[in-house]
Design an enzyme around this catalytic site. Structure first.
Site, mmCIF file in Angstrom:
data_model
loop_
_atom_site.group_PDB
_atom_site.id
_atom_site.type_symbol
_atom_site.label_atom_id
_atom_site.label_comp_id
_atom_site.label_asym_id
_atom_site.label_seq_id
_atom_site.Cartn_x
_atom_site.Cartn_y
_atom_site.Cartn_z
ATOM 1 N N GLU A 191 6.992 6.214 -4.618
ATOM 2 C CA GLU A 191 7.101 5.780 -3.228
ATOM 3 C C GLU A 191 8.538 5.520 -2.795
ATOM 4 O O GLU A 191 8.893 5.725 -1.639
ATOM 5 C CB GLU A 191 6.291 4.489 -3.054
ATOM 6 C CG GLU A 191 5.937 4.232 -1.623
ATOM 7 C CD GLU A 191 5.346 2.835 -1.407
ATOM 8 O OE1 GLU A 191 5.026 2.530 -0.272
ATOM 9 O OE2 GLU A 191 5.235 2.055 -2.369
ATOM 10 N N ASP A 200 1.137 -5.941 -8.921
ATOM 11 C CA ASP A 200 1.563 -5.006 -9.968
ATOM 12 C C ASP A 200 2.300 -5.784 -11.060
ATOM 13 O O ASP A 200 3.442 -5.486 -11.408
ATOM 14 C CB ASP A 200 2.472 -3.929 -9.355
ATOM 15 C CG ASP A 200 2.665 -2.730 -10.276
ATOM 16 O OD1 ASP A 200 1.929 -2.615 -11.271
ATOM 17 O OD2 ASP A 200 3.578 -1.925 -10.005
#
Ligand code: ADP
Ligand code: MG
Length: 226
Positions: free
Chosen positions: A14, A126
């Site tokens: 990303e 995460d």
């Protein structure tokens, strides 16, 4: 931003993360790259929203006294965040070399940080040992709030602990038990027993679900091979 000596440190799916110096300050830039398969308007909107979201959560976490980078600048025209560089090593890279007594202390420190974040309604999203940095003095910092959320769902918070455990399981099997024991002891002291038990019940459920999915995959694979 006029910056010197940009050095790319990670090209992710990303974002591109790089290191640079700006007026003598060591900064990290996280630039969300355009995706050619998305409509340009939509792409700009998504990158803008995610950039603002990450900066907002970093700011909130800092307000709650959770160690993380400070946001220095947001360049919305490029979907880029500039933040302070945490000088240290990813926990993933140094955990294996530490003596056991240090592992317990670190885990306990992390337990306190994550508990503070969770009782404020922030899930990291995460929480793996690549997104935890240890500095020279042995202080831990959380980075990468790209998948974080403001939430009071037990599931979202439990996923953090599940991911942490999984990342220890795959990379640091020898210290995993001690790490999780000290982590949860401190987490529970800060977040409270009730809260912790509720989260841990969910962690178990998530783990079972994962096993079930793994087993199903294996069964399907075997049936193809027969
Ligand atoms: N503020 C920071 N200070 C020091 N290192 C950082 C910082 N932000 C990111 N990093 C390093 O760059 C890596 C990738 O950044 P991250 O935000 O995790 O991007 P990705 O979403 O691609 O995982 C991190 O694992 C960490 O090693
Ligand atoms: Mg990351």
């Amino acid at each position: 931003m006029t910056a010197e000596g940009r050095e790319v440190i990670r090209i992710g799916a990303e974002a591109i993360v790089s290191r640079l110096t700006w007026n003598g300050f060591k900064l990290i830039s996280k630039y969300r790259v355009p995706k050619p398969y998305r409509m340009p308007e939509l792409d700009r909107w998504i990158r803008d929203r995610r950039t603002l979201h990450e900066a907002k959560v970093l700011h909130e976490a800092k307000k709650r006294d959770v160690r993380c980078p400070a946001v220095v600048l947001i360049d919305r025209s490029r979907s880029e965040i500039y933040m302070t560089e945490i000088e240290g090593k990813e926990l993933k890279k140094c955990l294996g070399e530490l003596p056991v007594r240090k592992v317990g202390k670190l885990a306990s420190q992390l337990g306190e940080m994550v508990a503070k974040m969770h009782i404020s309604g922030i899930a990291h999203g995460d929480l793996t040992t690549s997104n935890i940095i240890m500095d020279q003095e042995g202080r831990l910092y959380l980075v990468d709030f790209g998948l974080s959320s403001f939430t009071d769902e037990v599931e979202d918070l439990a996923v953090d602990i599940h991911l942490l455990d999984r990342s220890l399981e795959s990379m640091h099997t020898e210290v995993r038990e001690e790490f999780m024991r000290s982590f949860l002891k401190r987490y529970s002291e800060v977040a409270g027993r009730e809260f912790t038990m509720k989260i841990m019940r969910k962690v178990k459920e998530i783990r079972m679900r994962g096993r079930y999915v793994e087993e199903r995959r294996r069964e399907v694979r075997n049936s193809y091979n027969q």
